[in-house]
Scaffold this active site. Sequence first.
Site, mmCIF file in Angstrom:
data_model
loop_
_atom_site.group_PDB
_atom_site.id
_atom_site.type_symbol
_atom_site.label_atom_id
_atom_site.label_comp_id
_atom_site.label_asym_id
_atom_site.label_seq_id
_atom_site.Cartn_x
_atom_site.Cartn_y
_atom_site.Cartn_z
ATOM 1 N N ASP A 9 0.881 -1.155 0.000
ATOM 2 C CA ASP A 9 0.000 0.000 0.000
ATOM 3 C C ASP A 9 0.928 1.217 0.000
ATOM 4 O OD1 ASP A 9 -2.387 1.562 0.290
ATOM 5 O OD2 ASP A 9 -1.907 1.791 2.410
ATOM 6 N N ASP A 11 -0.092 5.140 0.570
ATOM 7 C CA ASP A 11 -0.387 6.217 1.515
ATOM 8 C C ASP A 11 -0.280 5.694 2.945
ATOM 9 O OD1 ASP A 11 -1.299 8.583 2.686
ATOM 10 O OD2 ASP A 11 -3.397 7.982 2.512
#
Length: 260
Positions: A9, A11
């Site tokens: 991932d 962010d």
Amino acid sequence: MRFEGVLFDIDGVVVDSPHERAWREALDALMATEWRAIAPQTRYAPERFTTAVYQGEIAGKPRESGARAALDHFGVPDAAARASTYAERKQEMLLRKIDAGEFVVFPDAMRLVLGLKARGVLLAAASSSRNASQLLRRIRADTFADQQGIRRPPIAPGTTLLDLFDADLCGAEVARGKPAPDLFLAAADALGVRPTGSLVVEDAPAGVLAAKAGRMTALGVARHADRALLVAAGADRVVTTLDEVDADALVEGRLAARAA
């Protein structure tokens, strides 16, 4: 069994992005202007939009799903109808912040990405955010490697962080967003690896749930004192910094701590 691919991932894991600030400031602006009349009917107050709310309700989800979840959390009337407006305002604010350079890479994440790349591990960027690729493209991997004295893998001049990933699934269109596993399954497929041979690195409970739903191993990154949320979501291991992770052990399929 070694990990065949690692899915990151972005962010909150790789980049300290302005997403949370954009969500918070967009809702505050709406409540102070267009939605002023309904504000007293809600549970919203600026100080109530905490990092815990962002992590628990919004982080990791597709844009409109996150908007709807936040509005539901604060008891905003007609949340379903208002979600698109909120999502649009957040996006406008986010793009302004990105253009202003209001983001930085997490050094521990960059070190892990480079370490895995040096060991020949396949890497995928798998964020629900359609803006994540833009962030990665603006971060210079060659400059970071020079500053850190990292010589493996060799980094060509001009190489960006996005260039280090073998597959970019950021903002990819999938049937279901996180916490469904569709995005991570698509990322594993793009790398040509099995879900059961994939490690997902996530900071949001929704992302951990998605990884486990896809029969993947989940490494949680608790950057916001939210270890309990990640454990409850089913993370196989939770760390506060990716410097705690032993890259050699990951190659062997173990989530071992790095030696002091």
